[in-house]
Design a protein around this motif. Structure first.
Motif, PDB file in Angstrom:
ATOM      1  N   LEU A  67       0.810  -1.222   0.000  1.00  0.00           N
ATOM      2  CA  LEU A  67       0.000   0.000   0.000  1.00  0.00           C
ATOM      3  C   LEU A  67       0.844   1.274   0.000  1.00  0.00           C
ATOM      4  CD1 LEU A  67      -2.766  -0.982   2.568  1.00  0.00           C
ATOM      5  CD2 LEU A  67      -3.037  -0.698   0.101  1.00  0.00           C
ATOM      6  N   PHE A  68       1.965   1.252   0.694  1.00  0.00           N
ATOM      7  CA  PHE A  68       2.748   2.478   0.872  1.00  0.00           C
ATOM      8  C   PHE A  68       4.098   2.482   0.161  1.00  0.00           C
ATOM      9  CE2 PHE A  68      -0.327   2.587   4.218  1.00  0.00           C
ATOM     10  CZ  PHE A  68      -0.682   3.920   4.283  1.00  0.00           C
ATOM     11  N   LEU A  69       4.722   1.330  -0.011  1.00  0.00           N
ATOM     12  CA  LEU A  69       6.094   1.318  -0.528  1.00  0.00           C
ATOM     13  C   LEU A  69       6.231   0.895  -1.984  1.00  0.00           C
ATOM     14  CD1 LEU A  69       7.976  -0.054   2.594  1.00  0.00           C
ATOM     15  CD2 LEU A  69       7.637   2.316   1.890  1.00  0.00           C
ATOM     16  N   ARG A  70       5.340   0.052  -2.466  1.00  0.00           N
ATOM     17  CA  ARG A  70       5.484  -0.447  -3.836  1.00  0.00           C
ATOM     18  C   ARG A  70       5.562   0.714  -4.823  1.00  0.00           C
ATOM     19  NH1 ARG A  70       5.496  -5.178  -5.854  1.00  0.00           N
ATOM     20  NH2 ARG A  70       4.434  -6.165  -4.112  1.00  0.00           N
ATOM     21  N   GLY A  71       6.625   0.712  -5.634  1.00  0.00           N
ATOM     22  CA  GLY A  71       6.825   1.726  -6.650  1.00  0.00           C
ATOM     23  C   GLY A  71       7.449   3.021  -6.150  1.00  0.00           C
ATOM     24  N   ARG A  72       7.664   3.119  -4.852  1.00  0.00           N
ATOM     25  CA  ARG A  72       8.238   4.354  -4.292  1.00  0.00           C
ATOM     26  C   ARG A  72       9.668   4.169  -3.796  1.00  0.00           C
ATOM     27  NH1 ARG A  72       3.280   6.571  -0.482  1.00  0.00           N
ATOM     28  NH2 ARG A  72       2.102   7.584  -2.141  1.00  0.00           N
ATOM     29  N   THR A  73      10.199   2.953  -3.858  1.00  0.00           N
ATOM     30  CA  THR A  73      11.517   2.717  -3.275  1.00  0.00           C
ATOM     31  C   THR A  73      12.580   2.460  -4.330  1.00  0.00           C
ATOM     32  OG1 THR A  73      11.201   0.323  -2.992  1.00  0.00           O
ATOM     33  CG2 THR A  73      10.457   1.747  -1.203  1.00  0.00           C
ATOM     34  N   ALA A  74      13.790   2.907  -4.009  1.00  0.00           N
ATOM     35  CA  ALA A  74      14.958   2.633  -4.853  1.00  0.00           C
ATOM     36  C   ALA A  74      15.680   1.391  -4.347  1.00  0.00           C
ATOM     37  CB  ALA A  74      15.908   3.823  -4.844  1.00  0.00           C
ATOM     38  N   ALA A  75      15.580   1.125  -3.046  1.00  0.00           N
ATOM     39  CA  ALA A  75      16.253  -0.037  -2.457  1.00  0.00           C
ATOM     40  C   ALA A  75      15.565  -0.422  -1.154  1.00  0.00           C
ATOM     41  CB  ALA A  75      17.719   0.286  -2.185  1.00  0.00           C
ATOM     42  N   GLU A  76      15.588  -1.715  -0.869  1.00  0.00           N
ATOM     43  CA  GLU A  76      15.114  -2.263   0.400  1.00  0.00           C
ATOM     44  C   GLU A  76      16.094  -3.360   0.780  1.00  0.00           C
ATOM     45  OE1 GLU A  76      10.953  -3.441   0.374  1.00  0.00           O
ATOM     46  OE2 GLU A  76      10.500  -1.868  -1.084  1.00  0.00           O
ATOM     47  N   GLU A  77      16.611  -3.323   2.001  1.00  0.00           N
ATOM     48  CA  GLU A  77      17.586  -4.321   2.426  1.00  0.00           C
ATOM     49  C   GLU A  77      17.409  -4.614   3.910  1.00  0.00           C
ATOM     50  OE1 GLU A  77      21.709  -2.689   2.645  1.00  0.00           O
ATOM     51  OE2 GLU A  77      20.756  -0.852   1.948  1.00  0.00           O
ATOM     52  N   PRO A  78      17.767  -5.821   4.332  1.00  0.00           N
ATOM     53  CA  PRO A  78      17.670  -6.153   5.757  1.00  0.00           C
ATOM     54  C   PRO A  78      18.546  -5.210   6.578  1.00  0.00           C
ATOM     55  CG  PRO A  78      18.171  -8.109   4.451  1.00  0.00           C
ATOM     56  CD  PRO A  78      18.302  -6.929   3.539  1.00  0.00           C
ATOM     57  N   ALA A  79      18.096  -4.922   7.784  1.00  0.00           N
ATOM     58  CA  ALA A  79      18.862  -4.059   8.677  1.00  0.00           C
ATOM     59  C   ALA A  79      18.455  -4.334  10.116  1.00  0.00           C
ATOM     60  CB  ALA A  79      18.632  -2.592   8.322  1.00  0.00           C
ATOM     61  N   ARG A  80      19.256  -3.806  11.033  1.00  0.00           N
ATOM     62  CA  ARG A  80      18.978  -3.953  12.470  1.00  0.00           C
ATOM     63  C   ARG A  80      19.057  -2.584  13.129  1.00  0.00           C
ATOM     64  NH1 ARG A  80      23.475  -6.280  14.513  1.00  0.00           N
ATOM     65  NH2 ARG A  80      24.590  -6.014  12.575  1.00  0.00           N
ATOM     66  N   LEU A  81      18.154  -2.371  14.072  1.00  0.00           N
ATOM     67  CA  LEU A  81      18.159  -1.154  14.878  1.00  0.00           C
ATOM     68  C   LEU A  81      18.715  -1.524  16.245  1.00  0.00           C
ATOM     69  CD1 LEU A  81      17.304   1.811  15.428  1.00  0.00           C
ATOM     70  CD2 LEU A  81      15.048   0.898  16.081  1.00  0.00           C
ATOM     71  N   PRO A  82      19.958  -1.113  16.519  1.00  0.00           N
ATOM     72  CA  PRO A  82      20.530  -1.458  17.827  1.00  0.00           C
ATOM     73  C   PRO A  82      19.918  -0.619  18.942  1.00  0.00           C
ATOM     74  CG  PRO A  82      22.118  -0.199  16.523  1.00  0.00           C
ATOM     75  CD  PRO A  82      20.900  -0.407  15.660  1.00  0.00           C
ATOM     76  N   ASP A  83      20.016  -1.158  20.145  1.00  0.00           N
ATOM     77  CA  ASP A  83      19.565  -0.462  21.351  1.00  0.00           C
ATOM     78  C   ASP A  83      18.083  -0.110  21.313  1.00  0.00           C
ATOM     79  OD1 ASP A  83      22.116  -0.659  22.491  1.00  0.00           O
ATOM     80  OD2 ASP A  83      22.786   1.126  21.407  1.00  0.00           O
ATOM     81  N   ALA A  84      17.295  -1.055  20.831  1.00  0.00           N
ATOM     82  CA  ALA A  84      15.834  -0.921  20.810  1.00  0.00           C
ATOM     83  C   ALA A  84      15.215  -2.290  21.071  1.00  0.00           C
ATOM     84  CB  ALA A  84      15.358  -0.369  19.474  1.00  0.00           C
ATOM     85  N   VAL A  85      14.026  -2.269  21.623  1.00  0.00           N
ATOM     86  CA  VAL A  85      13.263  -3.476  21.896  1.00  0.00           C
ATOM     87  C   VAL A  85      11.922  -3.343  21.191  1.00  0.00           C
ATOM     88  CG1 VAL A  85      12.297  -2.586  24.055  1.00  0.00           C
ATOM     89  CG2 VAL A  85      12.538  -5.049  23.755  1.00  0.00           C
ATOM     90  N   LEU A  86      11.298  -4.478  20.877  1.00  0.00           N
ATOM     91  CA  LEU A  86      10.051  -4.482  20.127  1.00  0.00           C
ATOM     92  C   LEU A  86       8.913  -5.006  20.996  1.00  0.00           C
ATOM     93  CD1 LEU A  86       9.209  -3.829  17.198  1.00  0.00           C
ATOM     94  CD2 LEU A  86       9.511  -6.246  16.674  1.00  0.00           C
TER      95      LEU A  86
END
Length: 143
Positions: free
Chosen positions: A27-46
């Protein structure tokens, strides 16, 4: 109030319903992104929210997600759309999320400055006290 700093063109770190395969990705990202890659956010909890997650600052933990780089020509529209999705209005005390800059890590350990929607302070306090933590730090693991 929209300031030049709040509109600085940075990639986004997404960790919940905006990830590939989740409902808001197409709904929001398709066709609007140049790149998508795995990543990690350190020092955060979910934490598991009602149908969507919240990331909260916490040293020594990490959240898994994707680093999304918008196409230049779609950046402003995407930023506006994501702020609307997250119901984020700069300076509004009723926000559930705040948009902040954080360093996120690519798989090779390279740090990249990115926009991240974190739980607003009043939400973070409630979640830290009584929330349902996702121990893996990965929204997709809850299935």
């Amino acid at each position: 109030m929209i300031t030049p700093e709040s509109r600085r063109a940075l990639p986004f770190f997404v960790y919940g319903t905006l990830r590939p395969g989740e409902p808001n990705h197409d709904l929001f990202l398709r066709g609007r992104t140049a790149a998508e890659e795995p990543a990690r956010l350190p020092d955060a909890v979910l934490y598991d929210g009602p149908g969507y997650p919240y990331a909260v600052d916490r040293p020594g933990t990490e959240v898994r997600g994707e680093l999304v780089t918008a196409r230049t020509e779609t950046y402003e529209d995407l930023l506006t759309a994501l702020d609307r999705l997250e119901e984020y209005v700069p300076g509004d005390p009723r926000n559930l999320y705040v948009r902040v800059t954080r360093d996120v890590l690519r798989p090779d350990g390279t740090a990249v400055r990115a926009w991240v929607y974190l739980a607003a302070p009043h939400v973070a306090a409630r979640l830290s006290a009584t929330g349902n933590r996702i121990a893996t730090g990965d929204w997709l693991s809850r299935r």
